[in-house]
Design a protein around this motif. Sequence first.
Motif, PDB file in Angstrom:
ATOM      1  N   MET A   1       0.832  -1.174   0.000  1.00 46.82           N
ATOM      2  CA  MET A   1       0.000   0.000   0.000  1.00 46.82           C
ATOM      3  C   MET A   1       0.883   1.246   0.000  1.00 46.82           C
ATOM      4  N   SER A   2       0.577   2.193  -0.862  1.00 46.49           N
ATOM      5  CA  SER A   2       1.343   3.424  -0.964  1.00 46.49           C
ATOM      6  C   SER A   2       1.005   4.364   0.184  1.00 46.49           C
ATOM      7  N   ALA A   3       1.966   5.174   0.598  1.00 50.75           N
ATOM      8  CA  ALA A   3       1.748   6.126   1.681  1.00 50.75           C
ATOM      9  C   ALA A   3       0.980   7.350   1.215  1.00 50.75           C
ATOM     10  N   ILE A   4       0.819   7.474  -0.098  1.00 49.05           N
ATOM     11  CA  ILE A   4       0.078   8.606  -0.639  1.00 49.05           C
ATOM     12  C   ILE A   4      -0.833   8.125  -1.755  1.00 49.05           C
ATOM     13  N   SER A   5      -1.824   8.940  -2.085  1.00 48.08           N
ATOM     14  CA  SER A   5      -2.742   8.572  -3.159  1.00 48.08           C
ATOM     15  C   SER A   5      -2.521   9.484  -4.354  1.00 48.08           C
ATOM     16  N   ASP A   6      -3.195   9.188  -5.451  1.00 49.90           N
ATOM     17  CA  ASP A   6      -3.008   9.925  -6.697  1.00 49.90           C
ATOM     18  C   ASP A   6      -3.529  11.352  -6.632  1.00 49.90           C
ATOM     19  N   VAL A   7      -2.996  12.180  -7.560  1.00 44.72           N
ATOM     20  CA  VAL A   7      -3.394  13.577  -7.676  1.00 44.72           C
ATOM     21  C   VAL A   7      -4.776  13.663  -8.309  1.00 44.72           C
ATOM     22  N   LYS A   8      -5.594  14.568  -7.804  1.00 44.25           N
ATOM     23  CA  LYS A   8      -6.910  14.813  -8.380  1.00 44.25           C
ATOM     24  C   LYS A   8      -6.822  16.014  -9.302  1.00 44.25           C
ATOM     25  N   PRO A   9      -7.831  16.220 -10.163  1.00 47.10           N
ATOM     26  CA  PRO A   9      -7.776  17.295 -11.149  1.00 47.10           C
ATOM     27  C   PRO A   9      -7.663  18.703 -10.563  1.00 47.10           C
ATOM     28  N   ASP A  10      -8.073  18.935  -9.346  1.00 42.91           N
ATOM     29  CA  ASP A  10      -8.042  20.275  -8.775  1.00 42.91           C
ATOM     30  C   ASP A  10      -6.700  20.594  -8.109  1.00 42.91           C
ATOM     31  N   LYS A  11      -5.627  20.214  -8.757  1.00 42.28           N
ATOM     32  CA  LYS A  11      -4.296  20.419  -8.195  1.00 42.28           C
ATOM     33  C   LYS A  11      -3.888  21.897  -8.282  1.00 42.28           C
ATOM     34  N   PRO A  12      -3.074  22.341  -7.328  1.00 41.40           N
ATOM     35  CA  PRO A  12      -2.640  23.744  -7.337  1.00 41.40           C
ATOM     36  C   PRO A  12      -1.598  24.010  -8.419  1.00 41.40           C
ATOM     37  N   ASP A  13      -1.451  25.268  -8.778  1.00 41.40           N
ATOM     38  CA  ASP A  13      -0.442  25.676  -9.753  1.00 41.40           C
ATOM     39  C   ASP A  13       0.833  26.036  -9.003  1.00 41.40           C
ATOM     40  N   LEU A  14       1.862  25.242  -9.166  1.00 36.24           N
ATOM     41  CA  LEU A  14       3.141  25.478  -8.492  1.00 36.24           C
ATOM     42  C   LEU A  14       4.217  25.946  -9.458  1.00 36.24           C
ATOM     43  N   THR A  15       3.785  26.436 -10.622  1.00 41.25           N
ATOM     44  CA  THR A  15       4.719  26.914 -11.628  1.00 41.25           C
ATOM     45  C   THR A  15       5.638  27.973 -11.028  1.00 41.25           C
ATOM     46  N   GLY A  16       6.922  27.825 -11.255  1.00 41.49           N
ATOM     47  CA  GLY A  16       7.901  28.776 -10.740  1.00 41.49           C
ATOM     48  C   GLY A  16       8.457  28.405  -9.380  1.00 41.49           C
ATOM     49  N   SER A  17       7.891  27.404  -8.730  1.00 44.20           N
ATOM     50  CA  SER A  17       8.381  26.967  -7.422  1.00 44.20           C
ATOM     51  C   SER A  17       9.557  26.013  -7.589  1.00 44.20           C
ATOM     52  N   ARG A  18      10.560  26.174  -6.733  1.00 41.58           N
ATOM     53  CA  ARG A  18      11.678  25.224  -6.665  1.00 41.58           C
ATOM     54  C   ARG A  18      11.589  24.554  -5.311  1.00 41.58           C
ATOM     55  N   VAL A  19      11.290  23.260  -5.334  1.00 41.62           N
ATOM     56  CA  VAL A  19      11.002  22.514  -4.113  1.00 41.62           C
ATOM     57  C   VAL A  19      12.089  21.476  -3.858  1.00 41.62           C
ATOM     58  N   LEU A  20      12.770  21.607  -2.721  1.00 39.36           N
ATOM     59  CA  LEU A  20      13.722  20.585  -2.302  1.00 39.36           C
ATOM     60  C   LEU A  20      12.923  19.430  -1.718  1.00 39.36           C
ATOM     61  N   LEU A  21      13.109  18.241  -2.258  1.00 35.39           N
ATOM     62  CA  LEU A  21      12.398  17.056  -1.794  1.00 35.39           C
ATOM     63  C   LEU A  21      13.391  16.114  -1.119  1.00 35.39           C
ATOM     64  N   VAL A  22      13.209  15.930   0.198  1.00 39.99           N
ATOM     65  CA  VAL A  22      14.094  15.088   1.000  1.00 39.99           C
ATOM     66  C   VAL A  22      13.253  13.925   1.522  1.00 39.99           C
ATOM     67  N   GLU A  23      13.451  12.751   0.932  1.00 36.94           N
ATOM     68  CA  GLU A  23      12.647  11.558   1.248  1.00 36.94           C
ATOM     69  C   GLU A  23      13.485  10.329   0.957  1.00 36.94           C
ATOM     70  N   ASP A  24      13.612   9.428   1.944  1.00 35.96           N
ATOM     71  CA  ASP A  24      14.450   8.247   1.766  1.00 35.96           C
ATOM     72  C   ASP A  24      13.711   7.018   1.238  1.00 35.96           C
ATOM     73  N   GLU A  25      12.400   7.045   1.201  1.00 36.92           N
ATOM     74  CA  GLU A  25      11.635   5.927   0.641  1.00 36.92           C
ATOM     75  C   GLU A  25      11.452   6.162  -0.857  1.00 36.92           C
ATOM     76  N   TYR A  26      12.055   5.294  -1.676  1.00 31.42           N
ATOM     77  CA  TYR A  26      12.102   5.517  -3.125  1.00 31.42           C
ATOM     78  C   TYR A  26      10.716   5.737  -3.738  1.00 31.42           C
ATOM     79  N   TYR A  27       9.767   4.875  -3.438  1.00 28.98           N
ATOM     80  CA  TYR A  27       8.457   4.972  -4.094  1.00 28.98           C
ATOM     81  C   TYR A  27       7.694   6.221  -3.657  1.00 28.98           C
TER      82      TYR A  27
END
Length: 129
Positions: A1-27
Motif C-alpha cells: 500500500m502506498s503512503a500517498i494517493s493519486d493527484v486529483k484534477p483540482d491540483k494547485p499551480d506550483l509553476t515557478g516553485s523550486r522545491v527541495l524534496l528530502v525523502e528516503d523511501e524511493y516509491y
Amino acid sequence: MSAISDVKPDKPDLTGSRVLLVEDEYYIADDLCRALEGCGAEVVGPVPSLAEALPLAESESLTCAVLDINLRGESGLRVAETLQRRNVPFVYSTGYSSASVPEALKGAAHLEKPFRIEELLHAVSQVSR
C-alpha cells in the motif's frame, strides 16, 4: 500500500516553485516528485540522505522544501534548521508525530504518513506563496 494517493484534477499551480524534496523511501519520493512536477514545480532532488540534503539546503535557491524527519536513521531536522536559518519555508512529510519536532522547529505544516497527495500539494502551495 502506498503512503500517498493519486493527484486529483483540482491540483494547485506550483509553476515557478523550486522545491527541495528530502525523502528516503524511493516509491514515496517518486510519487511526490511526479505530483509536484505535475503541478509545475521544479523539484530539487529527490534526495534520500542527510549528506545529500544538507548541501542543497545550504546553497540552492529554493521556494520551499518537503522534508522527511527520519532519513535512514539520521535526523532530517538538521535540514529543517538550515532551511529555517535561510528563511526557506518547509513542510514535514513524515511518519513521526509533531511531538517529535523540537519547539524551535515547530510551525511548519506537518503531514503524517500516510497522507493524501492533495494535502501535501496544498501545504506546498501555501508555503510557496
